[in-house]
Design a protein around this motif. Structure first.
Motif, PDB file in Angstrom:
ATOM      1  N   LYS A  12      21.622   7.065   2.124  1.00 58.07           N
ATOM      2  CA  LYS A  12      22.007   5.693   1.791  1.00 58.07           C
ATOM      3  C   LYS A  12      21.220   4.682   2.634  1.00 58.07           C
ATOM      4  CE  LYS A  12      26.006   2.711   1.175  1.00 58.07           C
ATOM      5  NZ  LYS A  12      27.456   2.589   1.229  1.00 58.07           N
ATOM      6  N   MET A  13      21.086   4.961   3.935  1.00 59.07           N
ATOM      7  CA  MET A  13      20.333   4.056   4.804  1.00 59.07           C
ATOM      8  C   MET A  13      18.857   3.994   4.388  1.00 59.07           C
ATOM      9  SD  MET A  13      21.802   4.569   8.669  1.00 59.07           S
ATOM     10  CE  MET A  13      22.171   6.315   8.620  1.00 59.07           C
ATOM     11  N   VAL A  14      18.286   5.152   4.071  1.00 54.97           N
ATOM     12  CA  VAL A  14      16.878   5.201   3.677  1.00 54.97           C
ATOM     13  C   VAL A  14      16.666   4.460   2.358  1.00 54.97           C
ATOM     14  CG1 VAL A  14      15.003   6.742   2.961  1.00 54.97           C
ATOM     15  CG2 VAL A  14      16.357   7.285   4.983  1.00 54.97           C
ATOM     16  N   SER A  15      17.578   4.650   1.400  1.00 57.31           N
ATOM     17  CA  SER A  15      17.469   3.943   0.117  1.00 57.31           C
ATOM     18  C   SER A  15      17.543   2.439   0.316  1.00 57.31           C
ATOM     19  CB  SER A  15      18.583   4.383  -0.827  1.00 57.31           C
ATOM     20  OG  SER A  15      18.417   5.721  -1.182  1.00 57.31           O
ATOM     21  N   THR A  16      18.462   2.001   1.155  1.00 60.23           N
ATOM     22  CA  THR A  16      18.597   0.574   1.452  1.00 60.23           C
ATOM     23  C   THR A  16      17.307   0.032   2.046  1.00 60.23           C
ATOM     24  OG1 THR A  16      20.979   0.769   1.806  1.00 60.23           O
ATOM     25  CG2 THR A  16      19.882  -1.133   2.804  1.00 60.23           C
ATOM     26  N   ALA A  17      16.755   0.768   3.017  1.00 54.88           N
ATOM     27  CA  ALA A  17      15.521   0.315   3.667  1.00 54.88           C
ATOM     28  C   ALA A  17      14.368   0.264   2.666  1.00 54.88           C
ATOM     29  CB  ALA A  17      15.179   1.232   4.836  1.00 54.88           C
ATOM     30  N   ALA A  18      14.255   1.281   1.830  1.00 55.67           N
ATOM     31  CA  ALA A  18      13.140   1.333   0.868  1.00 55.67           C
ATOM     32  C   ALA A  18      13.231   0.219  -0.164  1.00 55.67           C
ATOM     33  CB  ALA A  18      13.115   2.695   0.184  1.00 55.67           C
ATOM     34  N   GLU A  19      14.437   0.011  -0.712  1.00 60.13           N
ATOM     35  CA  GLU A  19      14.618  -1.051  -1.703  1.00 60.13           C
ATOM     36  C   GLU A  19      14.347  -2.422  -1.084  1.00 60.13           C
ATOM     37  OE1 GLU A  19      18.602  -0.538  -3.183  1.00 60.13           O
ATOM     38  OE2 GLU A  19      18.144   1.478  -3.932  1.00 60.13           O
ATOM     39  N   ALA A  21      12.503  -3.053   1.520  1.00 57.75           N
ATOM     40  CA  ALA A  21      11.085  -3.166   1.873  1.00 57.75           C
ATOM     41  C   ALA A  21      10.258  -3.595   0.668  1.00 57.75           C
ATOM     42  CB  ALA A  21      10.567  -1.837   2.423  1.00 57.75           C
ATOM     43  N   ARG A  22      10.596  -3.050  -0.502  1.00 50.85           N
ATOM     44  CA  ARG A  22       9.872  -3.457  -1.721  1.00 50.85           C
ATOM     45  C   ARG A  22      10.045  -4.954  -1.972  1.00 50.85           C
ATOM     46  NH1 ARG A  22      11.203   1.778  -3.336  1.00 50.85           N
ATOM     47  NH2 ARG A  22      13.203   1.236  -4.239  1.00 50.85           N
ATOM     48  N   ALA A  23      11.277  -5.436  -1.823  1.00 44.63           N
ATOM     49  CA  ALA A  23      11.535  -6.862  -2.027  1.00 44.63           C
ATOM     50  C   ALA A  23      10.866  -7.698  -0.923  1.00 44.63           C
ATOM     51  CB  ALA A  23      13.028  -7.127  -2.064  1.00 44.63           C
ATOM     52  N   ALA A  30      15.090 -12.443   3.387  1.00 45.08           N
ATOM     53  CA  ALA A  30      16.433 -11.872   3.548  1.00 45.08           C
ATOM     54  C   ALA A  30      16.365 -10.348   3.428  1.00 45.08           C
ATOM     55  CB  ALA A  30      17.392 -12.453   2.520  1.00 45.08           C
ATOM     56  N   GLN A  31      15.573  -9.874   2.482  1.00 40.11           N
ATOM     57  CA  GLN A  31      15.432  -8.428   2.300  1.00 40.11           C
ATOM     58  C   GLN A  31      14.646  -7.803   3.454  1.00 40.11           C
ATOM     59  OE1 GLN A  31      16.953  -6.459   0.060  1.00 40.11           O
ATOM     60  NE2 GLN A  31      18.028  -8.319  -0.567  1.00 40.11           N
ATOM     61  N   GLN A  32      13.732  -8.569   4.031  1.00 42.28           N
ATOM     62  CA  GLN A  32      13.013  -8.077   5.205  1.00 42.28           C
ATOM     63  C   GLN A  32      14.012  -7.808   6.335  1.00 42.28           C
ATOM     64  OE1 GLN A  32      11.003 -10.888   7.694  1.00 42.28           O
ATOM     65  NE2 GLN A  32       9.369  -9.433   8.230  1.00 42.28           N
ATOM     66  N   GLY A  33      14.913  -8.756   6.567  1.00 44.55           N
ATOM     67  CA  GLY A  33      15.935  -8.594   7.599  1.00 44.55           C
ATOM     68  C   GLY A  33      16.846  -7.410   7.310  1.00 44.55           C
ATOM     69  N   ALA A  70       4.169  -6.227   8.563  1.00 45.60           N
ATOM     70  CA  ALA A  70       3.884  -5.606   9.861  1.00 45.60           C
ATOM     71  C   ALA A  70       5.156  -5.229  10.621  1.00 45.60           C
ATOM     72  CB  ALA A  70       3.024  -6.536  10.714  1.00 45.60           C
ATOM     73  N   GLN A  71       6.191  -6.051  10.523  1.00 46.01           N
ATOM     74  CA  GLN A  71       7.436  -5.756  11.243  1.00 46.01           C
ATOM     75  C   GLN A  71       8.114  -4.512  10.667  1.00 46.01           C
ATOM     76  OE1 GLN A  71       9.417  -9.601  10.859  1.00 46.01           O
ATOM     77  NE2 GLN A  71       9.279  -9.846  13.093  1.00 46.01           N
ATOM     78  N   ILE A  72       8.125  -4.381   9.360  1.00 46.01           N
ATOM     79  CA  ILE A  72       8.726  -3.217   8.713  1.00 46.01           C
ATOM     80  C   ILE A  72       7.921  -1.968   9.054  1.00 46.01           C
ATOM     81  CG2 ILE A  72       9.163  -2.111   6.484  1.00 46.01           C
ATOM     82  CD1 ILE A  72      10.004  -4.872   5.418  1.00 46.01           C
ATOM     83  N   ALA A  73       6.594  -2.087   8.998  1.00 42.44           N
ATOM     84  CA  ALA A  73       5.739  -0.941   9.316  1.00 42.44           C
ATOM     85  C   ALA A  73       5.977  -0.472  10.752  1.00 42.44           C
ATOM     86  CB  ALA A  73       4.276  -1.299   9.099  1.00 42.44           C
ATOM     87  N   ALA A  74       6.070  -1.402  11.684  1.00 41.24           N
ATOM     88  CA  ALA A  74       6.288  -1.053  13.091  1.00 41.24           C
ATOM     89  C   ALA A  74       7.668  -0.437  13.306  1.00 41.24           C
ATOM     90  CB  ALA A  74       6.120  -2.289  13.978  1.00 41.24           C
TER      91      ALA A  74
END
Length: 193
Positions: A12-19, A21-23, A30-33, A70-74
């Motif tokens: 669930k956490m990984v799906s949330t992060a992936a979705e 990240a796409r947005a 907001a989706q970045q946060g 860059a923040q998501i990648a890091a």
């Protein structure tokens, strides 16, 4: 590292992060946060190799390390490194390889006795389970040493390759857990079984 996480929670956490990240790649702050929060949360849980394998979470989060943000990648890279460290630590504590695929031989002493290639190797007279040079005993008592000899050849290239891979993996098991059994002999027994 905190409490262990279940496969369902991690998925669930990984799906949330992936979705998210796409947005976020499309400019949604907001989706970045939301993605960054999910990645930070993942760092707080202890993961096992089995849960990572079951969920493919490592692969999915590793893809996020290539995000245009860059923040998501890091943050994703931190999660991957955190999980690697966690799995290595668990493997070191349990005497297994990081993949968790090699069982401890101490609970399976009969593996070397039911072979057609002969009895299991006996420990040397001095009690050392390995005749190959090993790391200094004071540095890491019970450390794994390599096989005494390669597994017996079957004449079949594929079977010999499987035996060699098993032998190499079993050689990683600490000598203290092998009960004097040679990885080559055990690899042959497992491959025959």
């Amino acid at each position: 590292m905190g409490a262990p996480v279940s496969a369902q929670e991690l998925s669930k956490m990984v799906s949330t992060a992936a979705e998210s990240a796409r947005a976020a790649d499309d400019g949604d702050k907001a989706q970045q946060g939301r993605c960054l929060d999910a990645l930070r949360l993942m760092q707080k849980y202890a993961v096992t190799a089995a849960v990572l394998k079951e969920t493919d979470a490592g692969k999915k989060v590793n893809r996020l390390t290539k995000s245009s943000d860059a923040q998501i990648a890091a943050a994703a890279a931190k999660v991957v490194q955190c999980w690697k460290d966690c799995v290595k630590k668990q493997a070191a504590q349990s005497g297994l390889t990081p993949s968790g695929s090699i069982p401890e031989l101490s609970s399976q002493a009969s593996l070397g006795t039911a072979t057609s290639s002969g009895p299991p190797a006996k420990p040397a007279a001095n009690g050392d389970a390995s005749s190959a040079p090993a790391a200094p005993k004071a540095a890491n008592p019970g450390a794994a040493s390599g096989p005494k000899r390669p597994p017996p050849s079957t004449g079949d290239q594929k079977r010999d390759k499987i035996r060699k891979l098993l032998c190499d993996g079993l050689a990683l098991v600490p000598d203290s857990n092998r009960q004097g059994q040679d990885p080559g002999v055990v690899a042959a027994a497992v491959e025959v079984a």
